[in-house]
Design a protein around this motif. Structure first.
Motif, PDB file in Angstrom:
ATOM      1  N   ASP A  14       0.832  -1.209   0.000  1.00 43.63           N
ATOM      2  CA  ASP A  14       0.000   0.000   0.000  1.00 43.63           C
ATOM      3  C   ASP A  14       0.865   1.257   0.000  1.00 43.63           C
ATOM      4  O   ASP A  14       0.570   2.232  -0.712  1.00 43.63           O
ATOM      5  CB  ASP A  14      -0.934   0.016   1.213  1.00 43.63           C
ATOM      6  CG  ASP A  14      -2.011  -1.052   1.133  1.00 43.63           C
ATOM      7  OD1 ASP A  14      -2.249  -1.561   0.022  1.00 43.63           O
ATOM      8  OD2 ASP A  14      -2.610  -1.372   2.188  1.00 43.63           O
ATOM      9  N   LYS A  15       1.922   1.239   0.792  1.00 47.91           N
ATOM     10  CA  LYS A  15       2.782   2.419   0.881  1.00 47.91           C
ATOM     11  C   LYS A  15       3.523   2.649  -0.434  1.00 47.91           C
ATOM     12  O   LYS A  15       3.669   3.795  -0.883  1.00 47.91           O
ATOM     13  CB  LYS A  15       3.778   2.243   2.040  1.00 47.91           C
ATOM     14  CG  LYS A  15       4.713   3.433   2.259  1.00 47.91           C
ATOM     15  CD  LYS A  15       3.955   4.735   2.480  1.00 47.91           C
ATOM     16  CE  LYS A  15       3.137   4.718   3.772  1.00 47.91           C
ATOM     17  NZ  LYS A  15       2.497   6.037   4.032  1.00 47.91           N
ATOM     18  N   GLN A  16       3.960   1.570  -1.101  1.00 46.68           N
ATOM     19  CA  GLN A  16       4.626   1.714  -2.386  1.00 46.68           C
ATOM     20  C   GLN A  16       3.691   2.334  -3.418  1.00 46.68           C
ATOM     21  O   GLN A  16       4.080   3.213  -4.192  1.00 46.68           O
ATOM     22  CB  GLN A  16       5.118   0.353  -2.872  1.00 46.68           C
ATOM     23  CG  GLN A  16       6.370  -0.130  -2.156  1.00 46.68           C
ATOM     24  CD  GLN A  16       6.821  -1.487  -2.668  1.00 46.68           C
ATOM     25  OE1 GLN A  16       5.983  -2.351  -2.968  1.00 46.68           O
ATOM     26  NE2 GLN A  16       8.116  -1.691  -2.753  1.00 46.68           N
ATOM     27  N   ARG A  17       2.459   1.872  -3.441  1.00 48.32           N
ATOM     28  CA  ARG A  17       1.494   2.403  -4.412  1.00 48.32           C
ATOM     29  C   ARG A  17       1.159   3.863  -4.113  1.00 48.32           C
ATOM     30  O   ARG A  17       1.016   4.680  -5.015  1.00 48.32           O
ATOM     31  CB  ARG A  17       0.232   1.550  -4.390  1.00 48.32           C
ATOM     32  CG  ARG A  17       0.436   0.186  -5.025  1.00 48.32           C
ATOM     33  CD  ARG A  17      -0.760  -0.722  -4.830  1.00 48.32           C
ATOM     34  NE  ARG A  17      -0.573  -2.002  -5.520  1.00 48.32           N
ATOM     35  CZ  ARG A  17      -1.325  -3.070  -5.340  1.00 48.32           C
ATOM     36  NH1 ARG A  17      -2.338  -3.028  -4.472  1.00 48.32           N
ATOM     37  NH2 ARG A  17      -1.089  -4.192  -6.012  1.00 48.32           N
ATOM     38  N   GLU A  18       1.034   4.175  -2.830  1.00 54.51           N
ATOM     39  CA  GLU A  18       0.752   5.550  -2.422  1.00 54.51           C
ATOM     40  C   GLU A  18       1.886   6.484  -2.854  1.00 54.51           C
ATOM     41  O   GLU A  18       1.644   7.581  -3.392  1.00 54.51           O
ATOM     42  CB  GLU A  18       0.573   5.609  -0.907  1.00 54.51           C
ATOM     43  CG  GLU A  18       0.274   7.008  -0.359  1.00 54.51           C
ATOM     44  CD  GLU A  18       0.211   7.023   1.166  1.00 54.51           C
ATOM     45  OE1 GLU A  18       0.551   8.077   1.743  1.00 54.51           O
ATOM     46  OE2 GLU A  18      -0.144   5.985   1.764  1.00 54.51           O
ATOM     47  N   LEU A  19       3.120   6.040  -2.637  1.00 60.12           N
ATOM     48  CA  LEU A  19       4.273   6.862  -3.021  1.00 60.12           C
ATOM     49  C   LEU A  19       4.354   7.029  -4.535  1.00 60.12           C
ATOM     50  O   LEU A  19       4.685   8.104  -5.039  1.00 60.12           O
ATOM     51  CB  LEU A  19       5.560   6.231  -2.495  1.00 60.12           C
ATOM     52  CG  LEU A  19       5.797   6.331  -0.985  1.00 60.12           C
ATOM     53  CD1 LEU A  19       7.034   5.544  -0.582  1.00 60.12           C
ATOM     54  CD2 LEU A  19       5.941   7.790  -0.565  1.00 60.12           C
ATOM     55  N   ALA A  20       4.061   5.969  -5.269  1.00 62.13           N
ATOM     56  CA  ALA A  20       4.092   6.042  -6.736  1.00 62.13           C
ATOM     57  C   ALA A  20       3.071   7.066  -7.244  1.00 62.13           C
ATOM     58  O   ALA A  20       3.341   7.852  -8.160  1.00 62.13           O
ATOM     59  CB  ALA A  20       3.818   4.666  -7.337  1.00 62.13           C
ATOM     60  N   GLN A  21       1.880   7.051  -6.637  1.00 66.53           N
ATOM     61  CA  GLN A  21       0.836   8.001  -7.027  1.00 66.53           C
ATOM     62  C   GLN A  21       1.240   9.438  -6.712  1.00 66.53           C
ATOM     63  O   GLN A  21       1.038  10.345  -7.522  1.00 66.53           O
ATOM     64  CB  GLN A  21      -0.462   7.648  -6.294  1.00 66.53           C
ATOM     65  CG  GLN A  21      -1.640   8.533  -6.692  1.00 66.53           C
ATOM     66  CD  GLN A  21      -2.931   8.114  -5.997  1.00 66.53           C
ATOM     67  OE1 GLN A  21      -2.992   7.060  -5.369  1.00 66.53           O
ATOM     68  NE2 GLN A  21      -3.958   8.936  -6.102  1.00 66.53           N
ATOM     69  N   GLU A  22       1.827   9.648  -5.540  1.00 62.71           N
ATOM     70  CA  GLU A  22       2.249  10.995  -5.149  1.00 62.71           C
ATOM     71  C   GLU A  22       3.388  11.501  -6.034  1.00 62.71           C
ATOM     72  O   GLU A  22       3.434  12.674  -6.392  1.00 62.71           O
ATOM     73  CB  GLU A  22       2.665  11.001  -3.677  1.00 62.71           C
ATOM     74  CG  GLU A  22       1.494  10.872  -2.714  1.00 62.71           C
ATOM     75  CD  GLU A  22       1.925  10.913  -1.257  1.00 62.71           C
ATOM     76  OE1 GLU A  22       3.068  10.522  -0.961  1.00 62.71           O
ATOM     77  OE2 GLU A  22       1.101  11.339  -0.410  1.00 62.71           O
ATOM     78  N   ARG A  23       4.297  10.600  -6.386  1.00 64.42           N
ATOM     79  CA  ARG A  23       5.392  11.010  -7.273  1.00 64.42           C
ATOM     80  C   ARG A  23       4.866  11.376  -8.658  1.00 64.42           C
ATOM     81  O   ARG A  23       5.340  12.319  -9.284  1.00 64.42           O
ATOM     82  CB  ARG A  23       6.422   9.887  -7.368  1.00 64.42           C
ATOM     83  CG  ARG A  23       7.261   9.717  -6.095  1.00 64.42           C
ATOM     84  CD  ARG A  23       8.437   8.764  -6.327  1.00 64.42           C
ATOM     85  NE  ARG A  23       9.281   8.691  -5.133  1.00 64.42           N
ATOM     86  CZ  ARG A  23       9.354   7.643  -4.326  1.00 64.42           C
ATOM     87  NH1 ARG A  23       8.606   6.582  -4.573  1.00 64.42           N
ATOM     88  NH2 ARG A  23      10.160   7.654  -3.284  1.00 64.42           N
TER      89      ARG A  23
END
Length: 350
Positions: A150-159
């Protein structure tokens, strides 16, 4: 013995052409000599052209202000996203460290946990999808893996969001530069025209403006019975009082005070002193509050908008007058609403 031949005589047709060309050249020279020199534009003509250039410069100024405001907003949003990404990366690292410690403990006890593959996989996200379904993993490990996923996907979206905003920021900066050049070009053209006036003509224009300002001041202060508009109250009164304290401050495009202003810079600064935040540009300011279309219903301190594209704004001063920052070369002052140069569109009560 050498023979002596007579030079060949030009044909009658050639003589005629040469004679005609010579006559035409003489005629053109005579016309140029007798032509009246181009007349220097009169003081009033120069003033009309300069006023038009100033109006165009103010239009461009409001577009410049809008681009600048957007740039500042994007920079704040990007900064917030980057801070979130940095914090998220720290959280992700901690989650990974925790899972790694868990896997290492199991390895030392003699069992090889599939979660160790997370750190060896060329596609961690794909591994996480598969690993979370493995029976070998404990519920604690599955939970840890899902949090990492979940955190990886969240970071990818924010980037990705930050990347898009950075592109938008680059476009906005380009627009900002173009508008700045447009404003500077109009002002330079206007100054060139003003420089063509004699010292006497410049003095006459200055005197005319001073007389008009004094007349507006007298009208505002007279408070004649039955005049349009009623007294300000509350925050409008506070904003108007703040603007009055800046009378005489120079107009500078893009300026928001406290020592210089453009038109919307003055109104936004004045209301800020009253504890009220309003948008930066005249067009945006026209969208707030309650609109008032009749001059007779205006109150002192109401925002008043001019020109069809709403590129000029001031504060209603009562008795048909406006307190505003007019244009380059002038200062914050009172002026009759009938001499702004563009029609009154409506007022806004904040």
């Amino acid at each position: 013995m050498a023979s002596h031949r007579r030079p060949k005589q030009p044909s009658r047709a050639r003589v005629t052409v040469l004679t005609t060309a010579a006559a035409a050249a003489v005629a053109l020279s005579a016309q140029a000599a007798n032509a009246a020199p181009s007349e220097k534009p009169s003081k009033d003509e120069v003033k009309a052209k300069v006023d038009k250039l100033y109006e165009q410069a103010e239009q461009a100024t409001e577009k410049y202000n809008g681009a600048k405001e957007k740039q500042e907003k994007l920079q704040k949003e990007i900064s917030t996203i980057q801070d979130n990404v940095a914090r998220g990366q720290e959280e992700l690292n901690k989650l990974r460290d925790g899972l790694g410690s868990m896997a290492a403990g199991q390895y030392r006890s003699g069992g090889i946990d599939p979660s160790v593959q997370l750190f060896l996989s060329s596609d961690p996200d794909d591994y996480l999808d598969k690993a979370s379904t493995l029976d070998q993993l404990s519920s604690q490990q599955v939970d840890a893996l899902k949090k990492i996923q979940d955190k990886q996907r969240e970071l990818a979206q924010e980037r990705a969001e930050a990347t898009e905003k950075l592109k938008d920021l680059a476009t906005t900066r380009t627009e900002l530069g173009k508008k700045k050049k447009e404003v500077q070009g109009k002002l330079a053209e206007a100054q060139k025209l003003l420089n063509s006036l004699t010292a006497k003509e410049k003095a006459e224009l200055t005197a005319e403006q001073a007389r008009a300002t004094r007349a507006s001041e007298r009208t505002v202060l007279s408070g004649s019975p039955g005049s349009a508009g009623s007294s300000a109250s509350g925050r409008a009164a506070a904003a108007f009082s703040a603007a009055q304290s800046r009378i005489g401050s120079p107009y500078v495009y893009g300026a928001t005070g406290p020592s210089s202003f453009d038109c919307s810079g003055l109104t936004s600064w004045a209301y800020a002193q009253a504890g009220v935040g309003i948008p930066r540009t005249s067009e945006s300011q026209s969208t707030i509050g309650t609109r008032i279309y009749s001059m007779g219903d205006l109150r002192v301190g109401d925002l008043v908008f001019f020109f069809n594209d709403l590129h000029h704004v001031g504060l209603y001063a009562g008795n048909g007058q406006v307190l505003h920052a007019p244009r380059t070369g002038t200062v914050v002052r009172y002026e009759s609403m009938g001499t702004i140069g563009g029609p009154f569109m409506f007022g806004v009560r904040v």
